[in-house]
Design a protein around this motif. Sequence first.
Motif, PDB file in Angstrom:
ATOM      1  N   GLU A 182      34.911  46.033  30.824  1.00 40.35           N
ATOM      2  CA  GLU A 182      35.672  44.827  31.145  1.00 40.35           C
ATOM      3  C   GLU A 182      35.942  44.709  32.644  1.00 40.35           C
ATOM      4  O   GLU A 182      36.082  43.605  33.172  1.00 40.35           O
ATOM      5  CB  GLU A 182      36.979  44.749  30.344  1.00 40.35           C
ATOM      6  CG  GLU A 182      37.935  45.893  30.574  1.00 40.35           C
ATOM      7  CD  GLU A 182      37.762  47.060  29.618  1.00 40.35           C
ATOM      8  OE1 GLU A 182      38.739  47.794  29.445  1.00 40.35           O
ATOM      9  OE2 GLU A 182      36.670  47.241  29.062  1.00 40.35           O
ATOM     10  N   GLU A 183      35.988  45.832  33.368  1.00 38.48           N
ATOM     11  CA  GLU A 183      36.155  45.771  34.819  1.00 38.48           C
ATOM     12  C   GLU A 183      34.897  45.215  35.468  1.00 38.48           C
ATOM     13  O   GLU A 183      34.973  44.422  36.410  1.00 38.48           O
ATOM     14  CB  GLU A 183      36.473  47.157  35.380  1.00 38.48           C
ATOM     15  CG  GLU A 183      37.841  47.671  34.968  1.00 38.48           C
ATOM     16  CD  GLU A 183      38.077  49.103  35.412  1.00 38.48           C
ATOM     17  OE1 GLU A 183      37.098  49.832  35.640  1.00 38.48           O
ATOM     18  OE2 GLU A 183      39.245  49.482  35.532  1.00 38.48           O
ATOM     19  N   GLU A 184      33.734  45.622  34.969  1.00 39.55           N
ATOM     20  CA  GLU A 184      32.482  45.115  35.521  1.00 39.55           C
ATOM     21  C   GLU A 184      32.349  43.614  35.253  1.00 39.55           C
ATOM     22  O   GLU A 184      31.891  42.851  36.105  1.00 39.55           O
ATOM     23  CB  GLU A 184      31.296  45.874  34.930  1.00 39.55           C
ATOM     24  CG  GLU A 184      31.243  47.322  35.381  1.00 39.55           C
ATOM     25  CD  GLU A 184      30.067  48.082  34.795  1.00 39.55           C
ATOM     26  OE1 GLU A 184      29.325  47.513  33.964  1.00 39.55           O
ATOM     27  OE2 GLU A 184      29.897  49.243  35.172  1.00 39.55           O
ATOM     28  N   ILE A 185      32.753  43.168  34.063  1.00 40.87           N
ATOM     29  CA  ILE A 185      32.695  41.749  33.730  1.00 40.87           C
ATOM     30  C   ILE A 185      33.643  40.967  34.637  1.00 40.87           C
ATOM     31  O   ILE A 185      33.285  39.918  35.178  1.00 40.87           O
ATOM     32  CB  ILE A 185      33.037  41.524  32.245  1.00 40.87           C
ATOM     33  CG1 ILE A 185      31.935  42.121  31.366  1.00 40.87           C
ATOM     34  CG2 ILE A 185      33.228  40.044  31.943  1.00 40.87           C
ATOM     35  CD1 ILE A 185      32.292  42.230  29.897  1.00 40.87           C
ATOM     36  N   ALA A 186      34.855  41.468  34.823  1.00 44.37           N
ATOM     37  CA  ALA A 186      35.824  40.795  35.685  1.00 44.37           C
ATOM     38  C   ALA A 186      35.311  40.711  37.121  1.00 44.37           C
ATOM     39  O   ALA A 186      35.463  39.680  37.781  1.00 44.37           O
ATOM     40  CB  ALA A 186      37.167  41.520  35.641  1.00 44.37           C
ATOM     41  N   ASP A 187      34.688  41.778  37.612  1.00 45.99           N
ATOM     42  CA  ASP A 187      34.125  41.753  38.968  1.00 45.99           C
ATOM     43  C   ASP A 187      33.051  40.677  39.085  1.00 45.99           C
ATOM     44  O   ASP A 187      32.985  39.950  40.076  1.00 45.99           O
ATOM     45  CB  ASP A 187      33.542  43.115  39.335  1.00 45.99           C
ATOM     46  CG  ASP A 187      34.606  44.154  39.618  1.00 45.99           C
ATOM     47  OD1 ASP A 187      35.779  43.770  39.830  1.00 45.99           O
ATOM     48  OD2 ASP A 187      34.264  45.351  39.616  1.00 45.99           O
ATOM     49  N   ALA A 188      32.208  40.573  38.059  1.00 41.24           N
ATOM     50  CA  ALA A 188      31.141  39.574  38.082  1.00 41.24           C
ATOM     51  C   ALA A 188      31.722  38.165  38.061  1.00 41.24           C
ATOM     52  O   ALA A 188      31.252  37.273  38.776  1.00 41.24           O
ATOM     53  CB  ALA A 188      30.206  39.784  36.899  1.00 41.24           C
TER      54      ALA A 188
END
Length: 51
Positions: A30-36
């Motif tokens: 979910e952190e990677e998705i939020a960064d994207a």
Amino acid sequence: MSDHHEHIPAPGEPSVPELELDETVAPRPEEEIADALRAKPDLGDHSAHSG
């Protein structure tokens, strides 16, 4: 010309610095998705949003 200064380790110090504790843990999906999602600005009109 480089401003990089070569680090000469002190006696007993490792030649390669160790990672910080939080750098050894992989990011959660979910952190990677939020960064994207944050990488692209949200230019939509949110004036009709009820809150």
